[in-house]
Design a protein around this motif. Structure first.
Motif, PDB file in Angstrom:
ATOM      1  N   ASP A 246       0.804  -1.221   0.000  1.00 31.35           N
ATOM      2  CA  ASP A 246       0.000   0.000   0.000  1.00 31.35           C
ATOM      3  C   ASP A 246       0.841   1.277   0.000  1.00 31.35           C
ATOM      4  N   THR A 247       2.124   1.149   0.294  1.00 22.50           N
ATOM      5  CA  THR A 247       2.989   2.323   0.353  1.00 22.50           C
ATOM      6  C   THR A 247       3.211   2.859  -1.063  1.00 22.50           C
ATOM      7  N   PRO A 248       2.951   4.154  -1.289  1.00 19.67           N
ATOM      8  CA  PRO A 248       3.143   4.702  -2.639  1.00 19.67           C
ATOM      9  C   PRO A 248       4.627   4.719  -3.014  1.00 19.67           C
ATOM     10  N   LYS A 249       4.897   4.431  -4.254  1.00 18.69           N
ATOM     11  CA  LYS A 249       6.270   4.413  -4.753  1.00 18.69           C
ATOM     12  C   LYS A 249       6.632   5.816  -5.238  1.00 18.69           C
ATOM     13  N   PRO A 250       7.880   6.235  -5.030  1.00 18.00           N
ATOM     14  CA  PRO A 250       8.279   7.568  -5.492  1.00 18.00           C
ATOM     15  C   PRO A 250       8.251   7.646  -7.021  1.00 18.00           C
ATOM     16  N   THR A 251       7.845   8.786  -7.524  1.00 18.91           N
ATOM     17  CA  THR A 251       7.806   8.978  -8.979  1.00 18.91           C
ATOM     18  C   THR A 251       8.988   9.824  -9.407  1.00 18.91           C
ATOM     19  N   ILE A 252       9.270   9.791 -10.691  1.00 16.27           N
ATOM     20  CA  ILE A 252      10.364  10.603 -11.241  1.00 16.27           C
ATOM     21  C   ILE A 252      10.055  12.086 -11.047  1.00 16.27           C
ATOM     22  N   GLU A 253       8.791  12.470 -11.287  1.00 22.80           N
ATOM     23  CA  GLU A 253       8.414  13.875 -11.157  1.00 22.80           C
ATOM     24  C   GLU A 253       8.620  14.366  -9.727  1.00 22.80           C
ATOM     25  N   GLY A 254       8.231  13.545  -8.758  1.00 25.63           N
ATOM     26  CA  GLY A 254       8.394  13.930  -7.357  1.00 25.63           C
ATOM     27  C   GLY A 254       9.858  14.058  -6.976  1.00 25.63           C
ATOM     28  N   THR A 255      10.671  13.148  -7.487  1.00 27.79           N
ATOM     29  CA  THR A 255      12.100  13.183  -7.190  1.00 27.79           C
ATOM     30  C   THR A 255      12.740  14.429  -7.804  1.00 27.79           C
ATOM     31  N   VAL A 256      12.409  14.706  -9.052  1.00 24.92           N
ATOM     32  CA  VAL A 256      12.959  15.893  -9.719  1.00 24.92           C
ATOM     33  C   VAL A 256      12.499  17.155  -8.998  1.00 24.92           C
ATOM     34  N   TYR A 257      11.231  17.206  -8.616  1.00 28.25           N
ATOM     35  CA  TYR A 257      10.702  18.368  -7.892  1.00 28.25           C
ATOM     36  C   TYR A 257      11.471  18.576  -6.595  1.00 28.25           C
ATOM     37  N   SER A 258      11.703  17.507  -5.856  1.00 25.63           N
ATOM     38  CA  SER A 258      12.429  17.618  -4.588  1.00 25.63           C
ATOM     39  C   SER A 258      13.853  18.119  -4.798  1.00 25.63           C
ATOM     40  N   ILE A 259      14.512  17.602  -5.821  1.00 23.13           N
ATOM     41  CA  ILE A 259      15.892  18.014  -6.091  1.00 23.13           C
ATOM     42  C   ILE A 259      15.942  19.488  -6.505  1.00 23.13           C
ATOM     43  N   VAL A 260      15.039  19.881  -7.409  1.00 19.52           N
ATOM     44  CA  VAL A 260      15.030  21.276  -7.875  1.00 19.52           C
ATOM     45  C   VAL A 260      14.658  22.218  -6.734  1.00 19.52           C
ATOM     46  N   PHE A 261      13.664  21.857  -5.954  1.00 12.92           N
ATOM     47  CA  PHE A 261      13.254  22.705  -4.835  1.00 12.92           C
ATOM     48  C   PHE A 261      14.390  22.845  -3.826  1.00 12.92           C
ATOM     49  N   GLY A 262      15.052  21.742  -3.500  1.00 13.63           N
ATOM     50  CA  GLY A 262      16.166  21.791  -2.549  1.00 13.63           C
ATOM     51  C   GLY A 262      17.324  22.631  -3.063  1.00 13.63           C
ATOM     52  N   ALA A 263      17.659  22.455  -4.339  1.00 13.04           N
ATOM     53  CA  ALA A 263      18.762  23.231  -4.923  1.00 13.04           C
ATOM     54  C   ALA A 263      18.420  24.720  -4.960  1.00 13.04           C
ATOM     55  N   THR A 264      17.178  25.036  -5.279  1.00 14.42           N
ATOM     56  CA  THR A 264      16.762  26.437  -5.312  1.00 14.42           C
ATOM     57  C   THR A 264      16.817  27.053  -3.919  1.00 14.42           C
ATOM     58  N   ALA A 265      16.381  26.310  -2.922  1.00 13.49           N
ATOM     59  CA  ALA A 265      16.411  26.816  -1.550  1.00 13.49           C
ATOM     60  C   ALA A 265      17.848  27.065  -1.096  1.00 13.49           C
ATOM     61  N   ILE A 266      18.725  26.143  -1.368  1.00  9.82           N
ATOM     62  CA  ILE A 266      20.128  26.292  -0.968  1.00  9.82           C
ATOM     63  C   ILE A 266      20.763  27.470  -1.714  1.00  9.82           C
ATOM     64  N   ALA A 267      20.506  27.575  -3.010  1.00 12.40           N
ATOM     65  CA  ALA A 267      21.064  28.692  -3.786  1.00 12.40           C
ATOM     66  C   ALA A 267      20.535  30.032  -3.273  1.00 12.40           C
ATOM     67  N   GLY A 268      19.271  30.065  -2.911  1.00 17.39           N
ATOM     68  CA  GLY A 268      18.697  31.302  -2.368  1.00 17.39           C
ATOM     69  C   GLY A 268      19.346  31.706  -1.065  1.00 17.39           C
ATOM     70  N   LEU A 269      19.557  30.747  -0.196  1.00 13.10           N
ATOM     71  CA  LEU A 269      20.202  31.053   1.082  1.00 13.10           C
ATOM     72  C   LEU A 269      21.635  31.516   0.884  1.00 13.10           C
ATOM     73  N   LEU A 270      22.355  30.857  -0.022  1.00  8.81           N
ATOM     74  CA  LEU A 270      23.737  31.261  -0.282  1.00  8.81           C
ATOM     75  C   LEU A 270      23.808  32.658  -0.886  1.00  8.81           C
ATOM     76  N   SER A 271      22.942  32.949  -1.845  1.00  9.55           N
ATOM     77  CA  SER A 271      22.989  34.269  -2.470  1.00  9.55           C
ATOM     78  C   SER A 271      22.586  35.360  -1.473  1.00  9.55           C
TER      79      SER A 271
END
Length: 66
Positions: A11-36
């Motif tokens: 019953d556990t949902p499997k991760p999708t490619i879209e969700g993984t890409v979204y998480s990576i892009v969101f995390g990278a954007t957050a880190i870049a924003g904090l650094l800038s």
């Protein structure tokens, strides 16, 4: 007990490619924003002016103490 664990695993949902890409892009954007933002805060003209003002005040206080 084994059936329950198997059912939960099924019953556990499997991760999708879209969700993984979204998480990576969101995390990278957050880190870049904090650094800038940090670089902006370090290099703003206000910091330079504040350092000059602090040095001037310290110099005047030294002259008053003499």
């Amino acid at each position: 007990m084994r059936n329950t664990a198997t059912k939960i695993k099924a019953d556990t949902p499997k991760p999708t490619i879209e969700g993984t890409v979204y998480s990576i892009v969101f995390g990278a954007t957050a880190i870049a924003g904090l650094l800038s933002f940090g670089v902006y805060k370090l290099l703003t003209p206000e910091r330079v002016l504040a350092k000059k003002a602090k040095a001037t005040v310290a110099k005047h206080r030294e002259q008053e103490d003499k």
